[in-house]
Design a protein around this motif. Structure first.
Motif, PDB file in Angstrom:
ATOM      1  N   VAL A  47       0.824  -1.211   0.000  1.00 60.50           N
ATOM      2  CA  VAL A  47       0.000   0.000   0.000  1.00 60.50           C
ATOM      3  C   VAL A  47       0.864   1.269   0.000  1.00 60.50           C
ATOM      4  O   VAL A  47       0.703   2.122  -0.874  1.00 60.50           O
ATOM      5  CB  VAL A  47      -0.997  -0.020   1.177  1.00 60.50           C
ATOM      6  CG1 VAL A  47      -1.768   1.286   1.238  1.00 60.50           C
ATOM      7  CG2 VAL A  47      -1.943  -1.195   1.021  1.00 60.50           C
ATOM      8  N   THR A  53      -4.092  -2.307  -3.156  1.00 53.50           N
ATOM      9  CA  THR A  53      -4.573  -2.943  -1.937  1.00 53.50           C
ATOM     10  C   THR A  53      -4.432  -4.462  -1.980  1.00 53.50           C
ATOM     11  O   THR A  53      -4.504  -5.102  -0.945  1.00 53.50           O
ATOM     12  CB  THR A  53      -6.045  -2.579  -1.686  1.00 53.50           C
ATOM     13  OG1 THR A  53      -6.760  -2.755  -2.905  1.00 53.50           O
ATOM     14  CG2 THR A  53      -6.181  -1.140  -1.234  1.00 53.50           C
ATOM     15  N   HIS A 134     -10.210  -5.248 -11.505  1.00 54.70           N
ATOM     16  CA  HIS A 134     -10.038  -4.972 -10.082  1.00 54.70           C
ATOM     17  C   HIS A 134      -8.926  -5.809  -9.471  1.00 54.70           C
ATOM     18  O   HIS A 134      -8.853  -5.939  -8.253  1.00 54.70           O
ATOM     19  CB  HIS A 134     -11.353  -5.211  -9.337  1.00 54.70           C
ATOM     20  CG  HIS A 134     -12.396  -4.187  -9.649  1.00 54.70           C
ATOM     21  ND1 HIS A 134     -13.065  -4.178 -10.850  1.00 54.70           N
ATOM     22  CD2 HIS A 134     -12.866  -3.133  -8.955  1.00 54.70           C
ATOM     23  CE1 HIS A 134     -13.906  -3.154 -10.866  1.00 54.70           C
ATOM     24  NE2 HIS A 134     -13.806  -2.506  -9.731  1.00 54.70           N
ATOM     25  N   LEU A 137      -7.022  -4.295  -6.692  1.00 56.13           N
ATOM     26  CA  LEU A 137      -7.770  -3.819  -5.533  1.00 56.13           C
ATOM     27  C   LEU A 137      -8.269  -4.963  -4.663  1.00 56.13           C
ATOM     28  O   LEU A 137      -8.174  -4.897  -3.436  1.00 56.13           O
ATOM     29  CB  LEU A 137      -8.977  -2.988  -5.994  1.00 56.13           C
ATOM     30  CG  LEU A 137      -8.647  -1.793  -6.896  1.00 56.13           C
ATOM     31  CD1 LEU A 137      -9.920  -1.160  -7.418  1.00 56.13           C
ATOM     32  CD2 LEU A 137      -7.828  -0.776  -6.120  1.00 56.13           C
ATOM     33  N   THR A 138      -8.813  -5.991  -5.303  1.00 50.62           N
ATOM     34  CA  THR A 138      -9.427  -7.099  -4.580  1.00 50.62           C
ATOM     35  C   THR A 138      -8.838  -8.410  -5.109  1.00 50.62           C
ATOM     36  O   THR A 138      -8.120  -8.396  -6.104  1.00 50.62           O
ATOM     37  CB  THR A 138     -10.949  -7.083  -4.814  1.00 50.62           C
ATOM     38  OG1 THR A 138     -11.178  -6.903  -6.202  1.00 50.62           O
ATOM     39  CG2 THR A 138     -11.617  -5.969  -4.043  1.00 50.62           C
ATOM     40  N   SER A 209      -4.407   4.954  -3.605  1.00 50.06           N
ATOM     41  CA  SER A 209      -4.691   3.539  -3.401  1.00 50.06           C
ATOM     42  C   SER A 209      -6.175   3.344  -3.124  1.00 50.06           C
ATOM     43  O   SER A 209      -6.821   4.162  -2.477  1.00 50.06           O
ATOM     44  CB  SER A 209      -3.859   2.984  -2.252  1.00 50.06           C
ATOM     45  OG  SER A 209      -4.161   3.659  -1.082  1.00 50.06           O
ATOM     46  N   GLY A 210      -6.729   2.258  -3.677  1.00 44.91           N
ATOM     47  CA  GLY A 210      -8.149   1.979  -3.539  1.00 44.91           C
ATOM     48  C   GLY A 210      -8.938   2.439  -4.747  1.00 44.91           C
ATOM     49  O   GLY A 210     -10.074   2.026  -4.928  1.00 44.91           O
ATOM     50  N   GLN A 211      -8.354   3.282  -5.592  1.00 47.08           N
ATOM     51  CA  GLN A 211      -9.043   3.749  -6.792  1.00 47.08           C
ATOM     52  C   GLN A 211      -8.798   2.768  -7.950  1.00 47.08           C
ATOM     53  O   GLN A 211      -7.798   2.061  -7.962  1.00 47.08           O
ATOM     54  CB  GLN A 211      -8.509   5.126  -7.201  1.00 47.08           C
ATOM     55  CG  GLN A 211      -8.612   6.158  -6.118  1.00 47.08           C
ATOM     56  CD  GLN A 211      -9.846   7.003  -6.254  1.00 47.08           C
ATOM     57  OE1 GLN A 211     -10.139   7.498  -7.326  1.00 47.08           O
ATOM     58  NE2 GLN A 211     -10.572   7.174  -5.168  1.00 47.08           N
TER      59      GLN A 211
ATOM     60  N   VAL B  59      -8.079  -3.556   1.673  1.00 43.37           N
ATOM     61  CA  VAL B  59      -9.175  -2.646   1.356  1.00 43.37           C
ATOM     62  C   VAL B  59      -9.804  -2.121   2.636  1.00 43.37           C
ATOM     63  O   VAL B  59      -9.983  -0.922   2.804  1.00 43.37           O
ATOM     64  CB  VAL B  59     -10.230  -3.356   0.480  1.00 43.37           C
ATOM     65  CG1 VAL B  59     -11.425  -2.457   0.280  1.00 43.37           C
ATOM     66  CG2 VAL B  59      -9.630  -3.731  -0.855  1.00 43.37           C
ATOM     67  N   ASP B  60     -10.134  -3.025   3.561  1.00 41.95           N
ATOM     68  CA  ASP B  60     -10.831  -2.585   4.768  1.00 41.95           C
ATOM     69  C   ASP B  60     -10.098  -3.000   6.040  1.00 41.95           C
ATOM     70  O   ASP B  60     -10.688  -3.082   7.093  1.00 41.95           O
ATOM     71  CB  ASP B  60     -12.265  -3.119   4.774  1.00 41.95           C
ATOM     72  CG  ASP B  60     -12.322  -4.600   4.441  1.00 41.95           C
ATOM     73  OD1 ASP B  60     -11.237  -5.182   4.289  1.00 41.95           O
ATOM     74  OD2 ASP B  60     -13.426  -5.155   4.328  1.00 41.95           O
TER      75      ASP B  60
END
Lengths: 251, 114
Positions: A47, A53, A134, A137-138, A209-211, B59-60
């Motif tokens: 990060v 992420t 994604h 991100l995920t 980050s996260g976008q 993310v969280d």
């Protein structure tokens, strides 16, 4: 060697081999204990350093991108190998073929499968694109998304009929897709050199980050690998399907 | 039960090898090989596991939370890709073996005919 003898020889060898494996594995640190600090360090650096992420994507498409290039070309070469192996067999088509069971019933695709297949195509494509885009991100990424995208095209086959010739030429499109993906990922590596830095160094702006647009070259790496995996798998599937259809047409 | 994942690894290797040795069908043999290969996924993921570690997706969760080893997960991904390509190539060879020898039984493949 008969099957019974072979089994007996195997059981003796397996007892020794199994004992060696268990002995080797008991020498490993306990399950759940941290072995070295590399994993944790990279996970915690993803990060702040790369603004992504998903740590696994940061490793695959940035820290270890050079290895991923090799991995991608394994897939590329294997798809080429499958195509080569099965295409060399196509010359044999001319010879008269004796069908072992000429009176067997080849089941027709049922209407239910067709209707659900048509409905699934859109969802599967969307899911594949989501997983590819994604990836930084995920969980997911180019490899996983590429497989889902290839599955979407397979659903088309399941619901309809495989088009192997004609103006569309899917095989040529698949080869183009695969080559574009593989070359695109290699070009990402060269981009680092062109910018005067290391091979596969992340040269694009990292973003927040996260976008969706973050991580520099990592989303691009996911995209190119996704295309390559999709193309390679489709090529492999279509070669096997062609063999199956060859049998079906004869009957 | 901290040795259980490692025992699963040994079990998968031996199970797959038994299948390969006693196989009477090349397609079955390729699947047995992928059982052997799947033991390496379990091994890599078991080595990468951290007690109370979360998934390495920030993310969280806080960027400093304890997570499982993402390097091992990345290596598992590589492993799966290699397994898929090996299976594809071997299945293509199976198609060729069936064409050449008229059988997919490894015992009936005559090495002198190839």
């Amino acid at each position: 060697m008969s099957l019974a003898v072979r089994r007996r020889v195997f059981l003796v060898a397996a007892a020794g081999f199994g004992a060696l494996i268990v002995w080797g594995l008991t020498g490993l640190p306990d399950f759940g204990v941290e072995i070295g600090h590399l994993g944790t360090r990279i996970a915690h650096a993803a990060v702040p350093e790369r603004h992504v992420t998903a740590a696994v994507s940061a490793i695959n498409f940035d820290y270890r991108a050079f290895d991923t290039l090799g991995e991608e070309f394994i897939l590329f070469t294997a798809a080429a190998g499958v195509a080569l192996l099965l295409r060399s067999g196509r010359g044999e088509r001319e010879r008269p073929h004796i069908d072992a069971s000429p009176d067997r019933q080849v089941p027709e695709t049922s209407d239910l499968v067709r209707v659900f297949g048509v409905g699934l195509i859109g969802f599967t494509l969307l899911l594949g694109l989501y997983v590819v885009f994604h990836g930084h991100l995920t969980p997911g990424g180019g490899f996983q998304g590429g497989v889902v995208l290839a599955a979407a095209v397979l659903v088309v086959y399941l619901a309809g009929e495989w088009v192997s010739a004609g103006r569309l030429r899917p095989v040529a499109a698949m080869e183009a897709l695969e080559a574009t993906g593989a070359a695109g990922f290699a070009a990402l590596g060269l981009a680092g050199l062109v910018a005067g830095r290391a091979f596969f160094q992340n040269v694009l702006p990292l973003g927040r980050s996260g976008q969706l647009l973050s991580g520099g070259t990592i989303p691009l790496g996911n995209l190119t690998v996704g295309l390559e995996v999709m193309g390679a798998l489709l090529l492999v599937f279509s070669e096997f399907l062609e063999q199956a259809l060859l049998l079906r047409r004869r009957s | 039960m901290s040795v259980l994942p490692y025992l699963v690894v040994a079990w998968l290797v031996l199970c797959g090898l038994y299948g390969i040795v006693t196989s009477r069908n090349l397609v079955h043999l390729v699947i047995c090989l992928s059982v052997v290969q799947s033991s390496t996924y379990v091994l890599l993921l078991a080595i990468g596991y951290r007690k109370h570690g979360l998934a390495p997706i920030f993310v969280d969760i806080s960027p400093h939370s304890p997570v499982v080893d993402p390097v091992m997960q990345a290596l598992t991904l590589t492993d799966i890709v290699v397994e898929a390509t090996v299976s594809a190539l071997l299945l293509a060879l199976t198609v060729q073996a069936k064409k050449r020898f008229g059988s997919v039984d490894p015992a009936e493949l005559d090495p002198l005919k190839g």
